[in-house]
Scaffold this motif. Structure first.
Motif, PDB file in Angstrom:
ATOM      1  N   TRP A  44      37.882  44.666  54.118  1.00 54.49           N
ATOM      2  CA  TRP A  44      39.240  43.794  53.599  1.00 54.49           C
ATOM      3  C   TRP A  44      39.702  42.969  54.410  1.00 54.49           C
ATOM      4  CZ3 TRP A  44      40.408  46.763  49.557  1.00 54.49           C
ATOM      5  CH2 TRP A  44      39.966  48.019  49.673  1.00 54.49           C
ATOM      6  N   ASN A  45      39.906  42.175  53.747  1.00 48.75           N
ATOM      7  CA  ASN A  45      41.566  41.184  53.932  1.00 48.75           C
ATOM      8  C   ASN A  45      42.603  42.146  54.816  1.00 48.75           C
ATOM      9  OD1 ASN A  45      43.506  39.552  54.253  1.00 48.75           O
ATOM     10  ND2 ASN A  45      43.198  38.438  53.067  1.00 48.75           N
ATOM     11  N   ASP A  83      46.132  41.611  53.294  1.00 51.03           N
ATOM     12  CA  ASP A  83      45.770  41.927  51.183  1.00 51.03           C
ATOM     13  C   ASP A  83      45.524  42.606  51.503  1.00 51.03           C
ATOM     14  OD1 ASP A  83      46.191  41.260  48.874  1.00 51.03           O
ATOM     15  OD2 ASP A  83      45.745  39.414  48.916  1.00 51.03           O
ATOM     16  N   CYS A 130      44.486  44.267  49.054  1.00 47.28           N
ATOM     17  CA  CYS A 130      43.870  44.611  47.704  1.00 47.28           C
ATOM     18  C   CYS A 130      42.086  43.334  47.816  1.00 47.28           C
ATOM     19  CB  CYS A 130      44.547  44.129  46.419  1.00 47.28           C
ATOM     20  SG  CYS A 130      46.090  45.240  45.756  1.00 47.28           S
ATOM     21  N   CYS A 131      42.373  42.530  48.466  1.00 46.63           N
ATOM     22  CA  CYS A 131      41.009  41.609  49.029  1.00 46.63           C
ATOM     23  C   CYS A 131      40.608  42.098  49.832  1.00 46.63           C
ATOM     24  CB  CYS A 131      41.521  40.264  49.654  1.00 46.63           C
ATOM     25  SG  CYS A 131      40.854  38.903  49.923  1.00 46.63           S
ATOM     26  N   TRP A 190      37.259  39.233  46.757  1.00 43.27           N
ATOM     27  CA  TRP A 190      37.682  40.165  45.357  1.00 43.27           C
ATOM     28  C   TRP A 190      39.126  40.445  45.350  1.00 43.27           C
ATOM     29  CZ3 TRP A 190      33.269  41.059  41.712  1.00 43.27           C
ATOM     30  CH2 TRP A 190      32.002  40.231  41.664  1.00 43.27           C
ATOM     31  N   ASP A 191      39.239  41.219  44.597  1.00 48.64           N
ATOM     32  CA  ASP A 191      40.681  41.414  44.175  1.00 48.64           C
ATOM     33  C   ASP A 191      40.324  42.260  43.452  1.00 48.64           C
ATOM     34  OD1 ASP A 191      43.193  42.121  43.372  1.00 48.64           O
ATOM     35  OD2 ASP A 191      44.211  40.201  43.138  1.00 48.64           O
ATOM     36  N   ARG A 214      42.454  44.991  42.102  1.00 50.11           N
ATOM     37  CA  ARG A 214      43.100  44.584  41.058  1.00 50.11           C
ATOM     38  C   ARG A 214      42.081  43.425  39.618  1.00 50.11           C
ATOM     39  NH1 ARG A 214      48.483  42.539  43.785  1.00 50.11           N
ATOM     40  NH2 ARG A 214      46.719  40.714  44.404  1.00 50.11           N
ATOM     41  N   SER A 215      41.705  43.764  39.585  1.00 52.08           N
ATOM     42  CA  SER A 215      41.322  42.944  38.613  1.00 52.08           C
ATOM     43  C   SER A 215      39.948  42.005  39.628  1.00 52.08           C
ATOM     44  CB  SER A 215      42.000  41.062  38.928  1.00 52.08           C
ATOM     45  OG  SER A 215      41.467  40.616  37.128  1.00 52.08           O
ATOM     46  N   PHE A 216      38.455  43.604  39.535  1.00 49.54           N
ATOM     47  CA  PHE A 216      37.455  43.048  39.512  1.00 49.54           C
ATOM     48  C   PHE A 216      36.595  42.322  38.798  1.00 49.54           C
ATOM     49  CE2 PHE A 216      38.093  47.169  38.432  1.00 49.54           C
ATOM     50  CZ  PHE A 216      36.462  47.870  38.148  1.00 49.54           C
ATOM     51  N   VAL A 225      37.238  36.357  42.552  1.00 50.56           N
ATOM     52  CA  VAL A 225      38.154  35.636  42.823  1.00 50.56           C
ATOM     53  C   VAL A 225      37.970  33.666  44.051  1.00 50.56           C
ATOM     54  CG1 VAL A 225      40.360  34.698  44.226  1.00 50.56           C
ATOM     55  CG2 VAL A 225      40.269  36.944  43.872  1.00 50.56           C
TER      56      VAL A 225
END
Length: 279
Positions: free
Chosen positions: A201-202, A205, A207-208, A221-222, A224-226, A230
């Motif tokens: 994980w970031n 962040d 979610c990253c 990857w995010d 929330r929109s995978f 990214v």
């Protein structure tokens, strides 16, 4: 640049969350295929470029694939062992008193261990038996077993901000997101077409997430929109090791400070933006 020569091939390196000059290294003989292991605890010199010294070393009958520092006790380490056990070491005790505990539930090699940075009372391990297990220090048996992956689980990592959430990377080519309050995984990322060896994980962040695969790519990857990554980094240019660089960690106490270990039996420590091979 300071380095330390290990007798066996390096598998994992982790900075202490309490002392900025201390790190632990997991090693295995014969590239972890067969033989013994050794867990090293190293202290960096307070002066730049000074020598790295060994504070403690623990020999094991099988390879050590990963280590995790306790987030609540500055002297406690969790080690993932190739014989399927999870061993706990206490630096405050003499070597003959270690390991202080050996937890044996996984039926195959234990590949990773990660301590919960938020709750600080629990840790997870992942194994070639396709499972992840949740443990607490006050219990002799695991709290829960997570089994959905269809192949070896090479990494399981807690989210840096949510104490109930973790991610797992598997040889089944997926990353799964889990919430320990839920009966099963909450998200499945078909992240690569080949085995996924690592994920993280970031730290800034939540979610990253980043994944690394046998296909030699690293993807960001995010969650929330995978559906699409990214970014994709093809071609591994991390080449200061002469063999596979299998362990890397970034200090949470010193901005930009990296450590890496590899099958070339070396541990490197360097600052982001500088050449690791520089003298």
């Amino acid at each position: 640049m300071p380095f330390f020569k290990t007798p066996f091939n390096g598998y994992s390196v982790k900075f202490s969350p309490f002392y900025e000059n201390r790190l632990a290294v997991a090693t295995a003989q014969n590239f972890g295929i067969l033989g013994n292991g050794r867990l090293h605890v190293l202290d960096l010199s307070p002066s730049p470029g000074g020598p790295i010294t060994e504070l403690a070393g623990y020999d094991t009958a099988d390879g050590v694939y990963d280590i995790a520092w306790s987030e609540s006790h500055d002297s406690l380490l969790v080690a993932a062992i190739a014989d399927g056990s999870v061993k706990l070491y206490d630096l405050a005790l003499p070597p003959t008193s270690n390991p202080i505990r050996s937890l044996k539930e996984h039926t195959r090699e234990v590949q990773s261990a990660d301590y919960n940075p938020i709750r600080r009372d629990s840790f997870i391990t992942s194994s070639w038996d396709d499972t992840i297990k949740l443990w607490t220090l006050d219990r002799p048996t695991s709290v829960r077993t997570f089994k959905e992956h269809a192949y070896c689980v090479y990494a399981a990592v807690w989210n840096p901000r949510h104490g109930d959430v973790f991610a797992s990377a598997s040889g089944d080519c997926t990353v799964r997101i889990w919430d320990v309050r839920e009966p099963g995984s909450t998200m499945i990322l078909p992240a690569h077409e080949f085995e996924i060896l690592s994920c993280d994980w970031n730290k800034y962040d939540d979610c990253c997430i980043v994944t690394g695969s046998v296909d030699k790519s690293i993807k960001v990857w995010d969650v929330r929109s995978f559906r699409t990554p990214v970014s994709v980094l093809n071609g591994h240019e991390y080449d200061h090791h002469t063999e596979f660089a299998v362990g890397v960690d970034m200090s949470v106490l010193v901005d930009g400070l990296f450590a890496s270990t590899g099958w070339d039996e070396l541990v490197y420590v360097w600052q982001h933006g500088t050449d690791p091979r520089a003298p």
